[in-house]
Design a protein around this motif. Structure first.
Motif, mmCIF file in Angstrom:
data_model
loop_
_atom_site.group_PDB
_atom_site.id
_atom_site.type_symbol
_atom_site.label_atom_id
_atom_site.label_comp_id
_atom_site.label_asym_id
_atom_site.label_seq_id
_atom_site.Cartn_x
_atom_site.Cartn_y
_atom_site.Cartn_z
ATOM 1 N N ASP A 186 -11.480 -2.864 -4.423
ATOM 2 C CA ASP A 186 -11.741 -2.227 -5.714
ATOM 3 C C ASP A 186 -12.213 -0.779 -5.557
ATOM 4 O O ASP A 186 -11.866 0.080 -6.374
ATOM 5 C CB ASP A 186 -12.786 -3.029 -6.499
ATOM 6 C CG ASP A 186 -12.245 -4.386 -6.922
ATOM 7 O OD1 ASP A 186 -11.008 -4.530 -7.000
ATOM 8 O OD2 ASP A 186 -13.058 -5.296 -7.182
ATOM 9 N N ARG A 187 -12.988 -0.500 -4.518
ATOM 10 C CA ARG A 187 -13.505 0.857 -4.337
ATOM 11 C C ARG A 187 -12.370 1.832 -4.023
ATOM 12 O O ARG A 187 -12.313 2.928 -4.599
ATOM 13 C CB ARG A 187 -14.536 0.876 -3.213
ATOM 14 C CG ARG A 187 -15.132 2.245 -2.950
ATOM 15 C CD ARG A 187 -16.246 2.175 -1.929
ATOM 16 N NE ARG A 187 -17.351 1.353 -2.421
ATOM 17 C CZ ARG A 187 -18.466 1.120 -1.714
ATOM 18 N NH1 ARG A 187 -18.579 1.626 -0.483
ATOM 19 N NH2 ARG A 187 -19.423 0.373 -2.220
ATOM 20 N N THR A 219 -10.309 2.452 -7.135
ATOM 21 C CA THR A 219 -10.994 3.364 -8.049
ATOM 22 C C THR A 219 -10.855 4.808 -7.591
ATOM 23 O O THR A 219 -10.649 5.721 -8.414
ATOM 24 C CB THR A 219 -12.485 2.989 -8.152
ATOM 25 O OG1 THR A 219 -12.604 1.641 -8.622
ATOM 26 C CG2 THR A 219 -13.201 3.917 -9.117
ATOM 27 N N ARG A 254 -6.310 -4.450 -2.911
ATOM 28 C CA ARG A 254 -7.315 -5.488 -3.137
ATOM 29 C C ARG A 254 -8.739 -4.936 -3.089
ATOM 30 O O ARG A 254 -9.650 -5.533 -3.655
ATOM 31 C CB ARG A 254 -7.156 -6.599 -2.087
ATOM 32 C CG ARG A 254 -5.798 -7.294 -2.131
ATOM 33 C CD ARG A 254 -5.495 -7.823 -3.506
ATOM 34 N NE ARG A 254 -4.184 -8.450 -3.594
ATOM 35 C CZ ARG A 254 -3.640 -8.842 -4.740
ATOM 36 N NH1 ARG A 254 -4.281 -8.655 -5.880
ATOM 37 N NH2 ARG A 254 -2.434 -9.400 -4.737
#
Length: 289
Positions: free
Chosen positions: A91-92, A95, A89
């Motif tokens: 996003d960082r 990525t 969950r």
């Protein structure tokens, strides 16, 4: 708009159509690169000879064995990896995982081969060092011979390819997962479905078109592997890595007269076999709704 396509058509004909036509024409001749005489048209003689060529069919069999080892890992490992990343969950963090996975795909092929030749080395390679010195599972006399044991060589090459293509193929599955509406798995969870049930009931069916594309593409590349075999196995006909592609290259550019006409026939026969299998794959994966 057609004038803008002229340059693309020119390069397509020059770099695709003409080489294909030249190799097809060559396969109907007795062309020998080191022969001073002109090549003669012999019709289907090269193809008739191939039907009884033990080396060719043995090479096809060896390539098929490697493909059967290679394909499941190249499909299911990236798919499972994509599912785990899709569940993140943050996003960082997701990525960061994507960037790490793509690092091997950005490494040039020669460096990949050098890296894995070192890793599989019996004396200085880290894999056997861990198995022998750290875990104690093997001794110096019983340690796995990754690149010389016929039972391990294909698995060794497949492992290298899985690692090399993991990030690239994971991105395909992440793109496919992004197309699944979030309300479908949410509704399944409300109904009490677990992750395993949702995988078989929802996820894998939505990813089926991507599985088809990757299966077809990677089947072709697996059956036509040549660089890895030459680097890790050479031109020894007794080794498992002497597949039909190495046989083709050895016939055309190896020792002797360099029978390019026969080598071209080997290439076309192998390609036709691959096209037949691909056609069968499209039939198996055809839409049924």
């Amino acid at each position: 708009s057609y004038p803008y396509l002229l340059l693309a058509i020119f390069f397509f004909i020059g770099w695709q159509v003409l080489p294909i036509y030249s190799s097809l024409r060559l396969s109907f001749t007795d062309d020998k690169f080191l022969d001073n005489q002109d090549a003669n048209f012999i019709g289907l003689q090269n193809y008739r000879d191939l039907l009884g060529d033990h080396l060719f069919w043995q090479g096809i069999e060896r390539a098929l064995i490697f493909t059967l080892i290679f394909l499941p890992g190249m499909i299911f490992i990236p798919m499972i990896t994509a599912i785990f990343i899709d569940r993140i969950r943050n996003d960082r963090i997701a990525t960061i995982y994507r960037i790490i996975l793509l690092i091997p795909a950005m490494i040039p092929a020669p460096l990949i081969f050098i890296l894995w030749l070192w890793m599989y080395n019996n004396y200085i390679g880290p894999i056997n060092y861990i198995l022998v010195d750290k875990l104690g599972w093997f001794t110096i006399n019983t340690q796995p011979q990754w690149l010389t044991d016929p039972k391990l060589i294909f698995l060794s090459i497949a492992g290298m390819e899985w690692w090399w293509g993991l990030g690239y193929h994971t991105m395909f599955f992440l793109a496919g997962l992004a197309t699944i509406p979030k309300d479908i798995p949410d509704a399944a969870r409300v109904d009490g479905a677990g992750e395993w049930r949702m995988f078989w009931g929802i996820t894998i069916w939505r990813l089926l078109p991507i599985i088809l594309v990757l299966t077809v593409v990677r089947f072709g590349s697996a059956m036509a592997v040549i660089t890895e075999y030459i680097i890790m196995g050479g031109y020894d006909r007794t080794k498992s890595t002497y597949t039909w592609t190495v046989y083709m290259y050895d016939t055309a550019f190896g020792g002797g007269m360099q029978f390019r006409g026969y080598a071209a026939a080997i290439g076309w026969m192998g390609a036709l076999i691959m096209l037949a299998v691909v056609g069968f794959m499209f039939y198996i994966f055809r839409p049924r709704d």
